[in-house]
Design a protein around this motif. Structure first.
Motif, PDB file in Angstrom:
ATOM      1  N   THR A 195       1.534   3.019  -3.518  1.00  0.00           N
ATOM      2  CA  THR A 195       0.441   3.470  -4.393  1.00  0.00           C
ATOM      3  C   THR A 195       0.692   4.855  -4.988  1.00  0.00           C
ATOM      4  OG1 THR A 195      -0.730   4.234  -2.437  1.00  0.00           O
ATOM      5  CG2 THR A 195      -1.385   2.102  -3.309  1.00  0.00           C
ATOM      6  N   GLN A 226      -3.177  -0.364  -9.799  1.00  0.00           N
ATOM      7  CA  GLN A 226      -2.304   0.810  -9.881  1.00  0.00           C
ATOM      8  C   GLN A 226      -1.817   0.992 -11.314  1.00  0.00           C
ATOM      9  OE1 GLN A 226       0.530   0.874  -6.721  1.00  0.00           O
ATOM     10  NE2 GLN A 226       1.753   2.536  -7.600  1.00  0.00           N
ATOM     11  N   ASP A 250       0.843  -1.208   0.000  1.00  0.00           N
ATOM     12  CA  ASP A 250       0.000   0.000   0.000  1.00  0.00           C
ATOM     13  C   ASP A 250       0.877   1.256   0.000  1.00  0.00           C
ATOM     14  OD1 ASP A 250      -2.302  -1.408  -0.033  1.00  0.00           O
ATOM     15  OD2 ASP A 250      -2.689  -1.267   2.120  1.00  0.00           O
ATOM     16  N   LEU A 299       1.459  -4.820  -8.575  1.00  0.00           N
ATOM     17  CA  LEU A 299       0.893  -3.474  -8.435  1.00  0.00           C
ATOM     18  C   LEU A 299      -0.176  -3.227  -9.508  1.00  0.00           C
ATOM     19  CD1 LEU A 299       4.084  -1.378  -7.560  1.00  0.00           C
ATOM     20  CD2 LEU A 299       2.363  -2.296  -6.007  1.00  0.00           C
TER      21      LEU A 299
END
Lengths: 150, 341
Positions: free
Chosen positions: B140, B170, B137, B165
């Motif tokens: 990001t 993302q 996280d 990711l």
């Protein structure tokens, strides 16, 4: 002229030390001399102990491979300090290089690579000494001087 | 494929302004000799080399683009655009604020050499802002990451993270990071980033646009591009498909120029296109140099539905080019993605 002398120990690893100084009205150049020693630590046993202690993300086998690689490629441990200058306007440059004797000069026409040429602005500046790597206690000496027209 | 619509660049170069062995001028000459159009100069924690950029471009014809490698104790972060922040304020605790700050200045941020030897060999070279892989996280806020960097093992680990990711939704651009500190490394480099540009604009303007969008191919030599067409909506690298129709109803066209600029280079073996999505991988065709046209180009078109399969929502799609002979298989180029909203 301002002089800072101090020692750093492995406990200072990954820390920053901020050293303030003042640029006076009319000052046209800045000159900083930074020395620290020792630079290179010739201690293979220390390297191996550091690998065991610090490279915890690696498996035992990978750590042994790293130690052998260290021998094969003659890796040495080196103390490393990064030097960042902050002027009243913000970042004035940085020296991230391995020499343990450095002269940083800033003037309107010339600046040491890593720094921006400028007439030093009057006011409070700081030199940030960042302890990127410190394997053995080191002595540091920093002289911050002014240079007017030569 | 029009070569004028592509710029060949490196995105991670050091000079005497930090711990590089060569001047900006020497690095630019080395790039010019290897046929590069431009490079981002990314010295450690400083952008001072840019004070020489105009003069160096005048002498070499190579465009110098501004960047910096924030070299912290916990990992190295690339920033493209020319803004310089105080790196000493950057730590795992301040990462989000720091990224917001530089992106607020228009910078494109990037993870440098995620997989690398760290302390005690090199403090901060290993990327630890994500708790050494335990908290993705934290990643990001990044726009780009170096997928091709270092040794083969690092390429694999970085590629795995990039895929993860992307699978988390993302939109992150893969880069080939040379991280050169000497002209020899530039001369011996075996890959480049090929950025899609608008030839009507100066490189200083068009390359950052391509980098920010993700219109970029990691390539050992070949030009590789693709396009997804669903009815009248056309998407290429970096685009987000927002059409009403399911993308599986569309078509994909893949174009490749095998040996741009130098058809005498080694072009033996069989080339393959692979379509890669969050749903899996599909080899779509193989071809040899003899099957390319007079420009060394090869094109393939097929239906999306047959390639993208079913299951999870389709999030992204990109294309790989590989070459294989009796002994080995090698990835030659990887595009960045088209995303699906």
């Amino acid at each position: 002229m301002k002089k800072y002398s101090f020692s750093l120990t492995p406990a200072d690893h990954k820390t920053h030390r901020s050293l303030p100084f003042t640029v006076i009205p009319g000052q046209t150049k800045l000159l900083l001399t930074v020395d620290y020693s020792p630079k290179v630590i010739e201690n293979r046993g220390l390297f191996n102990r550091m690998v065991d202690r610090e490279a915890v993300h690696l498996s035992l086998e990978e750590r042994e491979k790293l130690k052998r690689l260290g021998v094969d490629q003659s890796w040495t441990l080196s103390n490393l300090l990064s030097l960042t200058l902050i002027s009243p306007r913000g970042v004035a440059g940085c020296a991230h290089r391995s020499d343990n004797h450095q002269i940083i000069e800033i003037g309107e026409e010339f600046a040491t690579p890593g720094f921006f040429p400028c007439k030093p602005e009057r006011g409070e500046w700081k030199l940030i000494v960042s302890v990127s790597s410190l394997y053995e206690e080191a002595q540091v000496e920093i002289v911050i001087g002014e240079r007017n027209h030569e | 494929m029009n070569r004028k619509e592509w710029a060949r660049i490196h995105t991670h170069i050091h000079t005497l302004h930090s711990d590089g062995d060569n001047s900006l001028l020497e690095m630019a000459k080395a790039h010019g000799d290897r046929g590069f159009d431009a490079f981002y100069v990314t010295d450690h924690n400083t952008t001072s080399a840019m004070t020489e950029a105009v003069a160096v471009k005048d002498k070499t014809g190579v465009t110098i683009l501004p960047g910096v490698e924030y070299t912290t104790f916990y990992g190295h972060i690339l920033s493209y655009g020319g803004f310089l922040a105080d790196w000493t304020e950057l730590s795992p605790m301040t990462l989000t604020v720091f990224l917001d700050k530089i992106k607020g200045e228009g910078e494109v941020s990037g993870i440098a050499h995620y997989h690398c030897l760290g302390y005690p060999v090199c403090t901060g070279c290993r990327f630890e802002f994500d708790g050494s892989g335990t908290d993705h996280d934290k990643l990001t806020g990044f726009d780009t990451m170096e997928v091709w960097h270092g040794d083969r093992e690092s390429w694999d680990v970085n590629h795995h993270l990039w895929t993860e990711l992307l699978n988390r939704g993302q939109q992150i651009t893969a880069l080939a990071g040379l991280d050169a500190h000497t002209i020899e490394e530039v001369k011996n480099s075996c890959f480049a980033n090929l950025v899609k540009i608008d030839p009507a604009l100066p490189l200083e303007e068009s390359i950052p646009v391509g980098l920010k969008k993700g219109a970029l191919v990691l390539s050992r030599r070949e030009l590789l591009d693709f396009n997804v067409q669903v009815d009248d909506i056309s998407c290429s690298m970096g685009d987000i498909y927002k059409g009403r129709k399911a993308p599986g109803e569309g078509r994909i066209t893949i174009n490749c120029q095998v040996a741009p600029g130098n058809p005498t280079e080694d072009t033996g073996g069989k080339y393959s296109f692979m379509v890669v999505t969050n749903r899996g991988r599909a080899k779509v065709c193989s071809f040899s140099w003899e099957e390319t046209d007079s420009q060394g180009e090869f094109s393939w078109t097929g239906t999306m539905g047959a390639l993208t399969g079913s299951g999870d929502k389709l999030l992204w799609l990109h294309v790989e080019l590989s070459r294989e002979d009796y002994f080995s298989r090698e990835i030659r180029a990887i595009t960045n993605s088209v995303y699906f909203a």
